[in-house]
Design a protein around this motif. Sequence first.
Motif, PDB file in Angstrom:
ATOM      1  N   UNK A   1      28.470  22.580 107.853  1.00 45.29           N
ATOM      2  CA  UNK A   1      29.225  24.037 107.950  1.00 45.29           C
ATOM      3  C   UNK A   1      27.999  25.044 107.800  1.00 45.29           C
ATOM      4  N   UNK A   2      27.008  24.660 106.590  1.00 43.83           N
ATOM      5  CA  UNK A   2      26.067  25.831 106.360  1.00 43.83           C
ATOM      6  C   UNK A   2      25.310  26.002 107.789  1.00 43.83           C
ATOM      7  N   UNK A   3      24.645  24.880 108.199  1.00 43.87           N
ATOM      8  CA  UNK A   3      23.772  24.843 109.546  1.00 43.87           C
ATOM      9  C   UNK A   3      24.554  25.729 110.676  1.00 43.87           C
ATOM     10  N   UNK A   4      25.869  25.354 110.991  1.00 42.57           N
ATOM     11  CA  UNK A   4      26.538  26.050 112.048  1.00 42.57           C
ATOM     12  C   UNK A   4      26.683  27.426 111.907  1.00 42.57           C
ATOM     13  N   UNK A   5      26.904  27.936 110.569  1.00 44.42           N
ATOM     14  CA  UNK A   5      26.940  29.407 110.369  1.00 44.42           C
ATOM     15  C   UNK A   5      25.689  29.889 110.653  1.00 44.42           C
ATOM     16  N   UNK A   6      24.415  29.436 110.292  1.00 47.59           N
ATOM     17  CA  UNK A   6      23.195  30.059 110.431  1.00 47.59           C
ATOM     18  C   UNK A   6      22.886  30.014 111.958  1.00 47.59           C
TER      19      UNK A   6
ATOM     20  N   UNK B   1      34.231  24.995 111.092  1.00 52.57           N
ATOM     21  CA  UNK B   1      32.819  25.095 111.738  1.00 52.57           C
ATOM     22  C   UNK B   1      32.800  25.871 112.692  1.00 52.57           C
ATOM     23  N   UNK B   2      33.806  25.868 113.742  1.00 55.61           N
ATOM     24  CA  UNK B   2      33.812  26.782 114.920  1.00 55.61           C
ATOM     25  C   UNK B   2      34.026  28.173 114.623  1.00 55.61           C
ATOM     26  N   UNK B   3      35.098  28.370 113.590  1.00 58.60           N
ATOM     27  CA  UNK B   3      35.502  29.606 113.175  1.00 58.60           C
ATOM     28  C   UNK B   3      34.117  30.374 112.189  1.00 58.60           C
TER      29      UNK B   3
ATOM     30  N   UNK C   1      28.501  27.561 124.916  1.00 59.59           N
ATOM     31  CA  UNK C   1      29.757  26.720 125.448  1.00 59.59           C
ATOM     32  C   UNK C   1      29.706  25.387 125.123  1.00 59.59           C
ATOM     33  N   UNK C   2      28.609  24.668 125.480  1.00 58.79           N
ATOM     34  CA  UNK C   2      28.327  23.148 124.904  1.00 58.79           C
ATOM     35  C   UNK C   2      28.570  22.822 123.834  1.00 58.79           C
ATOM     36  N   UNK C   3      28.052  23.813 122.829  1.00 61.71           N
ATOM     37  CA  UNK C   3      28.173  23.486 121.200  1.00 61.71           C
ATOM     38  C   UNK C   3      29.604  23.703 120.970  1.00 61.71           C
ATOM     39  N   UNK C   4      30.267  24.961 121.325  1.00 65.60           N
ATOM     40  CA  UNK C   4      31.512  25.484 120.910  1.00 65.60           C
ATOM     41  C   UNK C   4      32.707  24.298 121.531  1.00 65.60           C
ATOM     42  N   UNK C   5      32.529  23.853 122.810  1.00 65.89           N
ATOM     43  CA  UNK C   5      33.590  23.128 123.225  1.00 65.89           C
ATOM     44  C   UNK C   5      33.563  21.614 122.571  1.00 65.89           C
ATOM     45  N   UNK C   6      32.345  21.263 122.020  1.00 65.35           N
ATOM     46  CA  UNK C   6      32.324  19.723 121.761  1.00 65.35           C
ATOM     47  C   UNK C   6      31.861  19.596 120.199  1.00 65.35           C
ATOM     48  N   UNK C   7      31.913  20.803 119.398  1.00 63.43           N
ATOM     49  CA  UNK C   7      31.535  20.807 118.032  1.00 63.43           C
ATOM     50  C   UNK C   7      32.707  20.109 117.198  1.00 63.43           C
ATOM     51  N   UNK C   8      33.934  20.325 117.372  1.00 66.50           N
ATOM     52  CA  UNK C   8      34.891  19.393 116.648  1.00 66.50           C
ATOM     53  C   UNK C   8      34.611  17.949 116.851  1.00 66.50           C
ATOM     54  N   UNK C   9      34.526  17.730 118.441  1.00 71.27           N
ATOM     55  CA  UNK C   9      34.247  16.274 118.531  1.00 71.27           C
ATOM     56  C   UNK C   9      33.104  15.620 117.896  1.00 71.27           C
TER      57      UNK C   9
ATOM     58  N   UNK D   1      31.641  31.836 114.937  1.00 72.22           N
ATOM     59  CA  UNK D   1      31.928  32.947 115.844  1.00 72.22           C
ATOM     60  C   UNK D   1      31.898  34.003 114.415  1.00 72.22           C
ATOM     61  N   UNK D   2      32.318  33.866 113.282  1.00 72.90           N
ATOM     62  CA  UNK D   2      32.089  34.598 112.233  1.00 72.90           C
ATOM     63  C   UNK D   2      30.824  35.242 112.019  1.00 72.90           C
ATOM     64  N   UNK D   3      29.707  34.148 111.977  1.00 74.47           N
ATOM     65  CA  UNK D   3      28.302  34.500 111.814  1.00 74.47           C
ATOM     66  C   UNK D   3      27.908  35.536 112.679  1.00 74.47           C
ATOM     67  N   UNK D   4      28.372  35.700 113.816  1.00 73.04           N
ATOM     68  CA  UNK D   4      27.898  36.591 114.941  1.00 73.04           C
ATOM     69  C   UNK D   4      28.327  38.047 114.757  1.00 73.04           C
ATOM     70  N   UNK D   5      29.116  38.246 113.959  1.00 76.35           N
ATOM     71  CA  UNK D   5      29.593  39.629 113.494  1.00 76.35           C
ATOM     72  C   UNK D   5      28.492  40.220 112.920  1.00 76.35           C
TER      73      UNK D   5
END
Length: 388
Positions: A297-302, A247-249, A225-233, A252-256
């Motif tokens: 973007x790459x690192x957030x996906x991983x 990046x947030x999308x 939650x800390x990452x997701x809420x503040x990633x955009x900022x 979440x997409x990588x979790x599937x």
Amino acid sequence: MERMGFWAKNDLSVLFLLSIFMNGFETGGYQASLLYVGQEFDLSIGQQGLLAAVELFATMIAPLLLGALADKIGKQIMLVIFTACRVISAGVILLATNSLIFAVGIFILGFACSIVQYVAIAGMQDAYPLTRNRRMGYITAMFALGAVIAPLVVGFSLETPWGWRAFFALSALIFLALTVGLAKTSFAPREEASPAELAKAEGGIYYKGTALLCIIMFIYVGVENGLCFFLNSFMQDTMNSSRGYLALSLFWLAMIPSRFLCGFLADYRSRLIYIAPLGAALTLALLAVLTQEWLAFVVVFVCGFFCGGVYPNVLTYVADFAGGRTATVTAAITVATGVGATVISASFGYLHEHVGFSGAFLVLAALLGVDIFVAAMVPRLRREQIKC
């Protein structure tokens, strides 16, 4: 037990999967529609934050108040009642003429979704004792899938005359169909448990193991939650990027695929349970020092891929430590996730003030280091439990 056809064996599984999918769908959809709800009711950013907190508070207290009830009165009646409550909540939201009425509807929705979350997971554990570890990957993947799809549906609903309300109207119809399906479907086990599984179910809760699972999820969901809420900022501040939402999308997409893969590799859960937070910690630490958008973007996906593996691997140990009270233990884990999300997310702002975004992300990575240590203890504790 007689050999079952595919649908006869998996009909209950489909209902559980759809229930969890709708939890992710509601979470992602509510996040995506909050801005437009705020515009209609003329709410400030702070007031919108309070509306977000209403749902978070409801999801936290629901298992705290009713955690053990499903093991006492039955999982079917709990799922039917609280899925019906989701229909009622959608009705309240659709009829809301001000933010207070909307908040009531969101509270009911958050409360009901939280109950459905842990009871559906426990129901899957009970109904499929032979394949439940694999199914934990699938059921958690459905939440991420719902969270990814929902914002797209919200975007489409904004093009309709009903605006954001069209999203909740669609949800209400699906919840109604789910209520009927859950009421009419037998909850009898679809697989015959082995003698070892039956003996395990007759024991009491193994509190040491349960405590470890709760600690892992307390830390992990707080970090997530800390990452997701503040990633955009973070991306706006450090990279001057206005595409943090992408990046947030991706996160979440990588979790599937990650969670489906955990289902396929369930036999290796004793390793995956600590590999997942290890990978998440390393990628989060790397993200903290990046300054280029495309690398982020790459690192957030991983990072999302590794994060996706934490929850399903934790859930594979629920039946091992529950002693037949799967709903109670899953509820305890759900409470831990809610408290972690609240405490660590709230602390992020304080961290940012003192060490900036990058420093705060490094602190989150260090917290995941604690998760690695605790997760490595779980398989060992399980082996000790078997010896006893």
